[in-house]
Every structure is written in structure tokens, then in C-alpha cells.
Design a protein around this motif. Sequence first.
Motif, short mmCIF file in Angstrom:
data_model
loop_
_atom_site.label_atom_id
_atom_site.label_comp_id
_atom_site.label_asym_id
_atom_site.label_seq_id
_atom_site.Cartn_x
_atom_site.Cartn_y
_atom_site.Cartn_z
N LYS A 1 -14.44 -16.53 -31.74
CA LYS A 1 -15.25 -15.76 -30.78
C LYS A 1 -15.57 -14.38 -31.34
CE LYS A 1 -13.65 -17.88 -26.50
NZ LYS A 1 -12.92 -17.64 -25.24
N SER B 1 -25.03 -13.23 -32.53
CA SER B 1 -26.26 -13.76 -31.97
C SER B 1 -26.99 -14.55 -33.06
CB SER B 1 -27.12 -12.60 -31.48
OG SER B 1 -28.29 -13.08 -30.91
N GLU C 1 -17.31 -21.50 -28.79
CA GLU C 1 -18.71 -21.25 -28.47
C GLU C 1 -19.09 -21.60 -27.03
OE1 GLU C 1 -22.67 -21.98 -30.97
OE2 GLU C 1 -21.63 -23.84 -30.47
N SER D 1 -19.67 -18.97 -24.07
CA SER D 1 -20.93 -18.22 -24.03
C SER D 1 -22.08 -19.12 -23.58
CB SER D 1 -21.24 -17.57 -25.39
OG SER D 1 -21.58 -18.51 -26.37
N LYS E 1 -22.00 -19.24 -19.79
CA LYS E 1 -22.60 -18.03 -19.20
C LYS E 1 -24.12 -18.08 -19.28
CE LYS E 1 -18.58 -15.15 -20.04
NZ LYS E 1 -18.00 -14.09 -20.88
N ASP F 1 -22.89 -16.57 -30.55
CA ASP F 1 -22.75 -15.94 -29.24
C ASP F 1 -24.08 -16.10 -28.53
OD1 ASP F 1 -22.29 -14.38 -27.02
OD2 ASP F 1 -22.47 -12.48 -28.10
N ASP G 1 -24.53 -15.64 -25.16
CA ASP G 1 -24.63 -14.80 -23.96
C ASP G 1 -24.81 -13.34 -24.37
OD1 ASP G 1 -24.49 -14.12 -21.20
OD2 ASP G 1 -22.39 -13.52 -21.50
N ASN G 2 -26.03 -13.00 -24.78
CA ASN G 2 -26.31 -11.62 -25.15
C ASN G 2 -27.77 -11.30 -24.84
OD1 ASN G 2 -28.02 -11.98 -27.66
ND2 ASN G 2 -26.19 -13.12 -28.28
#
Length: 186
Positions: free
Chosen positions: A35, A40, A92, A95, A98, A170, A172-173
Motif C-alpha cells: 500500500k 496513482s 490494492e 482503494s 473506495k 492507488d 482512490d486519489n
Amino acid sequence: MKIRKKTVLNIALMALILSFFVTPLGDYSKVLLNKWFSFSPEVTKEINRGQIKDYDWKLKDANWNFFSFKKSKGRVVFINFWRSWNIPSEAEVESIQKLYDDYKDKIDFYIITNEEREPVEKFMADHGFTFPVTYSIVGDPMPVDGSKPPRSYLLDKEGRIVISKEGVADWDNDKVKAILDDLISK
């Protein structure tokens, strides 16, 4: 015989290293490290984007019912290949959950595994995940490569591959959400 401080520290360090490889603490640590080092995903330049040519892809839903990927033609699609026992996949999917919570009504999600239902259902329940699990049909042709999970794709409404990511990312950004918002608005 007197044990030196350095010897005690070496034994403690060896025990910590050993626990990393053979205990549940080690599995948790490996997930956490994955994590921390997930970033991204990069957007593919428009000139280099591949195209999904065939939407005729058979899959199974969580109830083991067959359906066709054709239902997603003309929609923004997120595809992720994962395995419940794979540590990078486990790192993974939080994320992805989310992202799913924020975009489940706006894009189609295909979180795909080739496992049997029981271990997947246990994994989902143990972690409280609610994203839809899709099961691939082993041996059937796929429009994208899912042979080495985790592997993810983001498709625009025309079926062009906007993101192709092998390994942990990632999802969730703000960068990914801006890309999704732009694709949805087109």
C-alpha cells in the motif's frame, strides 16, 4: 555465561525478520508495504491507446449467472484482475472499494477473479468489501490481458484503454477521480 546486549539484539532482529516471512504479522506487513509503495496509475497517451475491438466476453456474476461484457459498450469501464490470496491484490482492493463507493452509479466495475466462490466470498466478508465480484470463465478469450494480477484497465466510452496498469496502484486519489469525471462528461 553472560549474554551480551549485541547478541540479544541480533536474536531479536532475526526473530522479527523470520516473523515477516512465516506469520500472519508478516502477511499484514507485506500488504502494508504494498500500500505504501502504490502510486496513482499513469494515463496512456492518446496516440498509444489500445482499443477494445470485441465486447463479446462472457463472465459470471457473484451468483454464478452468466452475462456478457456487451452491456458495458458505450460506458466508462474499470476492470481489475485480482486474487483473494495474492498479497499485492489484497493491498490494492481497499482503494478500489473506495473508488467503487464514489463511482458505482457512474461507471461499470469489473473486479474479476478466476477463483471459486467460497474463498472469494470469505475474503469479501472478512474485509467488508461490497464491490461486485465478477468471475472469469477459464479458457474463454478476453479482450484484455488478465494473466498476471493485479492488473487493471480504465476504458473510455469508445473502448479505448485510457489506463493499463500492471501491479498495485492507488485508485482512490484526486488524479484518478479527475480522469473519471472527464471521461464520464464526454
